[in-house]
Design a protein around this motif. Structure first.
Motif, PDB file in Angstrom:
ATOM      1  N   PRO A  17      12.251   0.056  -9.720  1.00  0.00           N
ATOM      2  CA  PRO A  17      11.081  -0.063 -10.613  1.00  0.00           C
ATOM      3  C   PRO A  17      10.285  -1.344 -10.370  1.00  0.00           C
ATOM      4  O   PRO A  17       9.053  -1.340 -10.467  1.00  0.00           O
ATOM      5  CB  PRO A  17      11.689  -0.055 -12.019  1.00  0.00           C
ATOM      6  N   ILE A  18      10.964  -2.411 -10.033  1.00  0.00           N
ATOM      7  CA  ILE A  18      10.273  -3.675  -9.734  1.00  0.00           C
ATOM      8  C   ILE A  18       9.376  -3.490  -8.520  1.00  0.00           C
ATOM      9  O   ILE A  18       8.217  -3.901  -8.508  1.00  0.00           O
ATOM     10  CB  ILE A  18      11.292  -4.810  -9.524  1.00  0.00           C
ATOM     11  N   SER A  19       9.916  -2.846  -7.489  1.00  0.00           N
ATOM     12  CA  SER A  19       9.143  -2.592  -6.277  1.00  0.00           C
ATOM     13  C   SER A  19       7.955  -1.676  -6.564  1.00  0.00           C
ATOM     14  O   SER A  19       6.846  -1.901  -6.056  1.00  0.00           O
ATOM     15  CB  SER A  19      10.050  -1.966  -5.213  1.00  0.00           C
ATOM     16  N   ILE A  20       8.172  -0.665  -7.381  1.00  0.00           N
ATOM     17  CA  ILE A  20       7.106   0.279  -7.716  1.00  0.00           C
ATOM     18  C   ILE A  20       5.972  -0.423  -8.450  1.00  0.00           C
ATOM     19  O   ILE A  20       4.793  -0.270  -8.101  1.00  0.00           O
ATOM     20  CB  ILE A  20       7.674   1.447  -8.555  1.00  0.00           C
ATOM     21  N   VAL A  21       6.306  -1.204  -9.460  1.00  0.00           N
ATOM     22  CA  VAL A  21       5.280  -1.901 -10.246  1.00  0.00           C
ATOM     23  C   VAL A  21       4.516  -2.892  -9.374  1.00  0.00           C
ATOM     24  O   VAL A  21       3.285  -2.982  -9.433  1.00  0.00           O
ATOM     25  CB  VAL A  21       5.911  -2.604 -11.473  1.00  0.00           C
ATOM     26  N   SER A  26      -0.448  -4.522  -6.913  1.00  0.00           N
ATOM     27  CA  SER A  26      -1.042  -5.267  -5.796  1.00  0.00           C
ATOM     28  C   SER A  26      -1.979  -4.407  -4.965  1.00  0.00           C
ATOM     29  O   SER A  26      -2.879  -4.920  -4.305  1.00  0.00           O
ATOM     30  CB  SER A  26       0.050  -5.844  -4.895  1.00  0.00           C
ATOM     31  N   ARG A  27      -1.749  -3.088  -4.958  1.00  0.00           N
ATOM     32  CA  ARG A  27      -2.536  -2.151  -4.150  1.00  0.00           C
ATOM     33  C   ARG A  27      -2.449  -2.482  -2.655  1.00  0.00           C
ATOM     34  O   ARG A  27      -3.358  -2.192  -1.892  1.00  0.00           O
ATOM     35  CB  ARG A  27      -3.990  -2.119  -4.604  1.00  0.00           C
ATOM     36  N   GLN A  28      -1.339  -3.105  -2.265  1.00  0.00           N
ATOM     37  CA  GLN A  28      -1.122  -3.474  -0.865  1.00  0.00           C
ATOM     38  C   GLN A  28       0.308  -3.130  -0.469  1.00  0.00           C
ATOM     39  O   GLN A  28       1.204  -3.081  -1.304  1.00  0.00           O
ATOM     40  CB  GLN A  28      -1.372  -4.959  -0.663  1.00  0.00           C
ATOM     41  N   ASN A  29       0.507  -2.956   0.835  1.00  0.00           N
ATOM     42  CA  ASN A  29       1.827  -2.612   1.363  1.00  0.00           C
ATOM     43  C   ASN A  29       2.508  -3.768   2.080  1.00  0.00           C
ATOM     44  O   ASN A  29       3.480  -3.549   2.792  1.00  0.00           O
ATOM     45  CB  ASN A  29       1.723  -1.424   2.320  1.00  0.00           C
ATOM     46  N   GLY A  30       2.003  -4.951   1.918  1.00  0.00           N
ATOM     47  CA  GLY A  30       2.562  -6.097   2.635  1.00  0.00           C
ATOM     48  C   GLY A  30       4.069  -6.193   2.490  1.00  0.00           C
ATOM     49  O   GLY A  30       4.608  -6.189   1.389  1.00  0.00           O
ATOM     50  N   GLY A  31       4.759  -6.239   3.605  1.00  0.00           N
ATOM     51  CA  GLY A  31       6.208  -6.381   3.600  1.00  0.00           C
ATOM     52  C   GLY A  31       6.973  -5.087   3.391  1.00  0.00           C
ATOM     53  O   GLY A  31       8.197  -5.101   3.355  1.00  0.00           O
ATOM     54  N   VAL A  70      12.450   6.189  -5.291  1.00  0.00           N
ATOM     55  CA  VAL A  70      12.080   5.873  -3.910  1.00  0.00           C
ATOM     56  C   VAL A  70      10.938   6.776  -3.459  1.00  0.00           C
ATOM     57  O   VAL A  70      10.017   6.316  -2.775  1.00  0.00           O
ATOM     58  CB  VAL A  70      13.286   5.995  -2.955  1.00  0.00           C
ATOM     59  N   MET A  71      10.964   8.019  -3.867  1.00  0.00           N
ATOM     60  CA  MET A  71       9.867   8.920  -3.523  1.00  0.00           C
ATOM     61  C   MET A  71       8.568   8.469  -4.197  1.00  0.00           C
ATOM     62  O   MET A  71       7.495   8.556  -3.590  1.00  0.00           O
ATOM     63  CB  MET A  71      10.223  10.357  -3.899  1.00  0.00           C
ATOM     64  N   THR A  72       8.671   7.967  -5.400  1.00  0.00           N
ATOM     65  CA  THR A  72       7.504   7.407  -6.084  1.00  0.00           C
ATOM     66  C   THR A  72       6.977   6.202  -5.325  1.00  0.00           C
ATOM     67  O   THR A  72       5.761   6.067  -5.112  1.00  0.00           O
ATOM     68  CB  THR A  72       7.867   7.008  -7.528  1.00  0.00           C
ATOM     69  N   ASP A  73       7.883   5.336  -4.898  1.00  0.00           N
ATOM     70  CA  ASP A  73       7.485   4.155  -4.121  1.00  0.00           C
ATOM     71  C   ASP A  73       6.812   4.569  -2.812  1.00  0.00           C
ATOM     72  O   ASP A  73       5.818   3.975  -2.392  1.00  0.00           O
ATOM     73  CB  ASP A  73       8.705   3.281  -3.852  1.00  0.00           C
ATOM     74  N   ALA A  74       7.329   5.625  -2.164  1.00  0.00           N
ATOM     75  CA  ALA A  74       6.726   6.116  -0.919  1.00  0.00           C
ATOM     76  C   ALA A  74       5.332   6.684  -1.178  1.00  0.00           C
ATOM     77  O   ALA A  74       4.407   6.479  -0.381  1.00  0.00           O
ATOM     78  CB  ALA A  74       7.626   7.164  -0.270  1.00  0.00           C
ATOM     79  N   ALA A  75       5.164   7.385  -2.294  1.00  0.00           N
ATOM     80  CA  ALA A  75       3.845   7.931  -2.639  1.00  0.00           C
ATOM     81  C   ALA A  75       2.849   6.800  -2.890  1.00  0.00           C
ATOM     82  O   ALA A  75       1.691   6.877  -2.451  1.00  0.00           O
ATOM     83  CB  ALA A  75       3.952   8.835  -3.865  1.00  0.00           C
ATOM     84  N   ILE A  76       3.294   5.753  -3.565  1.00  0.00           N
ATOM     85  CA  ILE A  76       2.422   4.596  -3.789  1.00  0.00           C
ATOM     86  C   ILE A  76       2.103   3.910  -2.474  1.00  0.00           C
ATOM     87  O   ILE A  76       0.978   3.445  -2.260  1.00  0.00           O
ATOM     88  CB  ILE A  76       3.061   3.619  -4.797  1.00  0.00           C
ATOM     89  N   TYR A  77       3.067   3.869  -1.563  1.00  0.00           N
ATOM     90  CA  TYR A  77       2.823   3.311  -0.236  1.00  0.00           C
ATOM     91  C   TYR A  77       1.678   4.059   0.446  1.00  0.00           C
ATOM     92  O   TYR A  77       0.768   3.445   1.011  1.00  0.00           O
ATOM     93  CB  TYR A  77       4.098   3.391   0.617  1.00  0.00           C
ATOM     94  N   LYS A  82      -4.150   4.245   2.071  1.00  0.00           N
ATOM     95  CA  LYS A  82      -5.519   4.774   2.008  1.00  0.00           C
ATOM     96  C   LYS A  82      -6.472   3.737   1.435  1.00  0.00           C
ATOM     97  O   LYS A  82      -7.604   3.583   1.909  1.00  0.00           O
ATOM     98  CB  LYS A  82      -5.555   6.055   1.174  1.00  0.00           C
ATOM     99  N   LEU A  83      -6.034   3.019   0.401  1.00  0.00           N
ATOM    100  CA  LEU A  83      -6.879   1.971  -0.185  1.00  0.00           C
ATOM    101  C   LEU A  83      -7.154   0.858   0.819  1.00  0.00           C
ATOM    102  O   LEU A  83      -8.271   0.339   0.882  1.00  0.00           O
ATOM    103  CB  LEU A  83      -6.213   1.399  -1.439  1.00  0.00           C
ATOM    104  N   GLU A  84      -6.151   0.480   1.597  1.00  0.00           N
ATOM    105  CA  GLU A  84      -6.308  -0.579   2.597  1.00  0.00           C
ATOM    106  C   GLU A  84      -7.256  -0.151   3.710  1.00  0.00           C
ATOM    107  O   GLU A  84      -7.986  -0.973   4.264  1.00  0.00           O
ATOM    108  CB  GLU A  84      -4.961  -0.997   3.164  1.00  0.00           C
TER     109      GLU A  84
END
Length: 87
Positions: A17-21, A26-31, A70-77, A82-84
């Motif tokens: 959840p920390i990673s997801i939030v 941040s709207r970024q995938n850095g790291g 994890v699937m949620t985190d991948a979807a946000i990725y 796309k935003l980047e």
């Protein structure tokens, strides 16, 4: 059921959840790595299949919860990717 398996799944379950939030805000995938997220998804699917076939118990629920996160985190990725690209 192994208490160590429960500890592992709860620990990972607290970190996703920390990673997801962080990713959402941040709207970024850095790291982050989509490859890593996919490997983790495959790992959770393997754990779920093992539980369903050989040792079905309440720990299976923890695997499903973690898989969903994890699937949620991948979807946000993918959203962030796309935003980047737009900027």
């Amino acid at each position: 059921m192994s208490i160590y398996e429960v500890i592992m799944l709860v620990s990972f379950g607290l970190s996703w959840p920390i990673s997801i939030v962080k990713s959402w805000r941040s709207r970024q995938n850095g790291g982050k790595s989509l490859f890593f997220l996919i490997v983790v998804i495959i790992g959770y699917i393997g754990g779920i299949l093992h539980k369903l076939i050989y040792a079905n118990d309440f720990v299976t629920i923890l695997y499903f919860i973690n898989l969903f996160m994890v699937m949620t985190d991948a979807a946000i990725y993918l959203r962030n990717m796309k935003l980047e690209q737009k900027t």
